[in-house]
Design a protein around this motif. Structure first.
Motif, mmCIF file in Angstrom:
data_model
loop_
_atom_site.group_PDB
_atom_site.id
_atom_site.type_symbol
_atom_site.label_atom_id
_atom_site.label_comp_id
_atom_site.label_asym_id
_atom_site.label_seq_id
_atom_site.Cartn_x
_atom_site.Cartn_y
_atom_site.Cartn_z
ATOM 1 N N ASP A 125 0.814 -1.225 0.000
ATOM 2 C CA ASP A 125 0.000 0.000 0.000
ATOM 3 C C ASP A 125 0.849 1.277 0.000
ATOM 4 O O ASP A 125 0.407 2.341 0.450
ATOM 5 N N ASP A 172 -1.542 -6.947 3.241
ATOM 6 C CA ASP A 172 -1.063 -5.643 3.733
ATOM 7 C C ASP A 172 -2.266 -4.790 4.163
ATOM 8 O O ASP A 172 -2.196 -4.051 5.155
ATOM 9 N N HIS A 252 3.754 -5.028 11.478
ATOM 10 C CA HIS A 252 4.816 -4.570 10.579
ATOM 11 C C HIS A 252 6.186 -4.658 11.243
ATOM 12 O O HIS A 252 7.173 -4.988 10.601
ATOM 13 N N HIS A 268 6.539 -8.978 1.753
ATOM 14 C CA HIS A 268 6.179 -8.055 2.840
ATOM 15 C C HIS A 268 4.730 -8.276 3.306
ATOM 16 O O HIS A 268 4.460 -8.462 4.489
ATOM 17 N N VAL A 272 3.336 -9.458 7.061
ATOM 18 C CA VAL A 272 2.524 -8.627 7.964
ATOM 19 C C VAL A 272 1.180 -9.304 8.246
ATOM 20 O O VAL A 272 0.632 -9.168 9.341
HETATM 21 ZN ZN ZN Z 1 2.943 -2.812 4.736
#
Ligand code: ZN
Ligand code: NDP
Ligand code: 13P
Length: 353
Positions: A125, A172, A252, A268, A272
């Motif tokens: 994002d 995310d 995170h 990533h 998360v």
């Molecule tokens: Zn993130």
């Protein structure tokens, strides 16, 4: 006396949908950008998008410079700044996943130049946010950066990207639930700056994504449409907040620590997401809240266990017990978990066995 003031910087143009990659030159024209661009990209996005866009610029009589970066580091930012100065460019275009876009927006900030964001994956994002995320030794910086003047998000390109990139973007977004819980907690306990609008936008974005989970299926262009809108909305929440707080909490920190312990092990967004299952459990919240997060991730094919991330159980525990040290951001982890507590949460949520 009321003395508060604030700047919120958002993109002026957003072109999203089928085939909009062909409209980048028009977007630049509409913004009245003059001179030569520097395309900041990474190896795969260069082939998928940067080279075809360069051909369109050349046909319009503009000769773009191109720099390819491999990692999201301050060295990459330096490299881009050097190329921009040597090639005498006027603005930057970030073309790729989170890595290329982050580096482009940070270099643009340093150079005081405009920047366009062209995602090739619906995986993160950071597409419109005004922050860059960079590891630096034992810590991870959330750096002030240039928000894009425009975003060009082609749903055809995004739908053709590997499916796991889209599920990472969804995760995310789903992690926004716990990020906002951490933010509210920090507001209550530490009086950190807090925006109810940014928090509400971030939560609503996650809500809409989860409500539309049925539409999110491999190869469907409509899925890219739904996910990309959510990613942009989450980025707007960060820009309103002037911080990544609405979209980045303890889950995170956990992911950033995994990046240090096992670089490039998983995406990533996937990291998360798994972090969010565990921090949802720690928040306690309403009964079943952590299972809702896990089920939402599961419904869009995102990992929910360490094994699915390709990370061993001990690394998960090490990350859980040490990630509060990564940055000065108060979360549900407080001043850290001990190993027993970490093992308990990771086992009870099924992240480790
Ligand atoms: Zn993130
Ligand atoms: N600033 C912010 O607000 C935010 C920043 N981030 C940052 O973004 C990064 C994570 O983003 P993410 O996109 O997962 O990471 P990457 O940019 O590393 O992209 C992930 C992988 O996808 C590949 N890829 C990208 N587009 C395509 C495509 N169309 N087809 C095939 N492969 C493709 C990349 O190729 P290649 O290896 O060639 O690059 C890379 O291997 C992290 O650094 C994170 O910190 C994340 C969220 C918010
Ligand atoms: O990834 C982010 C939001 O999704 C922001 O990253 P940071 O945790 O570095 O602020």
């Amino acid at each position: 006396m009321f003395q508060k003031s604030k700047w919120i910087r958002l993109p002026r143009n957003v072109a999203v949908g089928h085939g909009v990659l062909d409209e980048v030159v028009d977007v630049v024209d509409d913004l009245h950008l003059q001179g030569r661009p520097l395309f900041v990209t990474s190896p795969t996005p260069r082939e998928v998008a940067a080279d075809p866009i360069a051909e369109d610029f050349e046909a319009a009589g503009i000769d773009p410079a191109v720099v390819t970066i491999e990692s999201a580091t301050f060295d990459s930012v330096e490299k881009v700044i050097e190329v921009a100065e040597a090639e005498e460019v006027s603005y930057l275009v970030g073309i790729g996943g989170g890595k290329a876009i982050d580096i482009a927006k940070m270099a643009s900030h340093h150079l005081s130049m405009g920047f366009l964001s062209i995602p090739t994956a619906a995986s993160h994002d950071g597409i419109v946010s005004n922050r860059g995320s960079v590891p630096d030794g034992d810590t991870r910086h959330s750096v002030a950066a240039e928000p894009p003047l425009a975003v060009v998000a082609d749903t055809t390109v995004l739908a053709e990207a590997p499916w796991e990139l889209t599920t990472a973007g969804c995760a995310d977004i789903i992690s926004n639930y716990t990020a906002v819980m951490d933010w509210r907690l920090a507001k209550r306990l530490k009086n950190v700056e807090y925006s109810e609008y940014a928090a509400a936008l971030s939560e609503m974005t996650a809500e809409i994504l989860v409500d539309n989970a049925d539409l999110i299926r491999p190869g469907l262009e409509e899925s890219s449409w739904v996910v990309t809108k959510a990613l942009m909305s989450s980025g707007v929440a960060m820009s309103i907040a002037g911080s990544s707080r609405p979209a980045s909490g303890a889950e995170h920190l956990f992911s950033h620590q995994l990046d240090r312990l096992e670089p490039n092990a998983a995406l990533h967004g996937h990291q998360v997401g798994v972090g969010s299952i565990m921090t949802a459990y720690l928040h306690g919240g309403e009964k079943g809240f952590w299972t809702d997060i896990r089920d939402a991730l599961d419904s869009i094919d995102a990992p929910t266990t360490a094994t699915e991330l390709g990370i061993d159980d001990e690394t998960v525990l090490e990350a859980l017990t040490s990630c509060h040290e990564i940055r000065d951001r108060y979360t549900i982890l407080g001043d850290g978990m001990n190993e027993e507590a970490a093992r308990d949460v990771a086992t009870k949520t099924g992240v480790i066995s």
